[in-house]
Enzyme design. Structure first.
Site, PDB file in Angstrom:
ATOM      1  N   ASP A  69      39.516  34.565  -9.035  1.00  0.00           N
ATOM      2  CA  ASP A  69      38.458  35.461  -8.583  1.00  0.00           C
ATOM      3  C   ASP A  69      37.441  35.677  -9.702  1.00  0.00           C
ATOM      4  OD1 ASP A  69      39.925  35.695  -6.268  1.00  0.00           O
ATOM      5  OD2 ASP A  69      40.801  37.637  -6.802  1.00  0.00           O
ATOM      6  N   ARG A  70      36.213  35.881  -9.311  1.00  0.00           N
ATOM      7  CA  ARG A  70      35.132  36.011 -10.289  1.00  0.00           C
ATOM      8  C   ARG A  70      35.377  37.084 -11.359  1.00  0.00           C
ATOM      9  NH1 ARG A  70      28.744  35.200  -8.999  1.00  0.00           N
ATOM     10  NH2 ARG A  70      28.103  35.059 -11.178  1.00  0.00           N
TER      11      ARG A  70
END
Length: 233
Positions: A69-70
């Site tokens: 995830d970012r």
């Protein structure tokens, strides 16, 4: 042997590299693969690094094996050849890659160590997964194992091992037991981190090299902030 490099030009921390594989310590905010934001993904940064280092003409091949995830940090594996990409993919499918995550959470977990089993259902509109204790329509079974590693002044450090790889699995499952990850507004933490990160780190990975048949065991250094620095590493 792992080749440890820090490239200021590309702002990459490379933890392992050979002719087949490159493993990078992802920063918070980096996207692994291109998305609708149009921001330059980590995969393109790694391609640029390879092109510059080896003076490669034309396009550089790089296969994306998995994502983080970012707002998370830690280990990301890329395939440097089309030959090794399906072999690495197969390792993930067969669960022959052992992945360990560290998470800093707001509350003490109900147990010192436990296995969590939920059914996760993804909402495409808000890009969020909800955890249910029983199977619901369009849900997928999610299993993780955690243990309490350290009590910090205001937080708790958990070590997490995944048995399945679902969308936002760690974030959703830990939140469901009252332990939202620090900075993770989407899953119940009360305030964001200043840099937009969450305190979830892909810490360690172990697998058998699909070409050389050697054991690869890599640990990603923690981000440099006060909370992570308080952890006994």
């Amino acid at each position: 042997m792992a080749e440890k490099i820090f490239s200021n030009k590309n702002n990459l921390q490379i933890l392992f590299e050979d002719n087949h594989i490159i493993i990078v310590n992802k920063r918070a905010g980096d996207i692994v693969q291109g998305d609708k934001t149009g921001d330059k993904p980590l995969s393109e940064v790694v391609k640029s690094y390879i092109k510059d280092k080896y003076n490669k003409p034309g396009n550089v091949y790089l296969g994306v094996v998995h994502r983080l995830d970012r707002p998370t940090t830690g280990l990301v594996i890329f395939a440097k050849t089309s030959k090794v990409l399906p072999r690495l993919n197969a390792l993930f499918v067969s669960k022959d890659i052992a992945k360990t995550y560290w998470a800093i959470v707001k509350n003490e977990p109900p147990k010192i160590a436990d296995s969590l089993i939920h059914w996760l259902k993804k909402n495409q509109k808000n890009n969020k997964s909800s955890a249910f204790i029983k199977e619901v329509k369009d849900s997928k079974k999610a299993i993780l194992h955690y243990k309490l590693v350290q009590k910090l002044d205001n937080y708790f450090l958990l070590e997490v091992n995944l048995e399945t790889g679902r969308h936002h699995q760690i974030r959703s499952q830990l939140s469901s037991i009252g332990c939202p990850i620090k900075g993770d507004l989407k899953y119940g933490f009360d305030r964001s981190n200043p840099d937009g990160s969450i305190h979830l780190h892909a810490r360690h990975i172990t697998f058998t090299h699909p070409v050389k048949n050697e054991t690869i065991s890599i640990t990603a250094p923690l981000p440099d902030d006060a909370i992570w620095n308080a952890c006994n590493t």
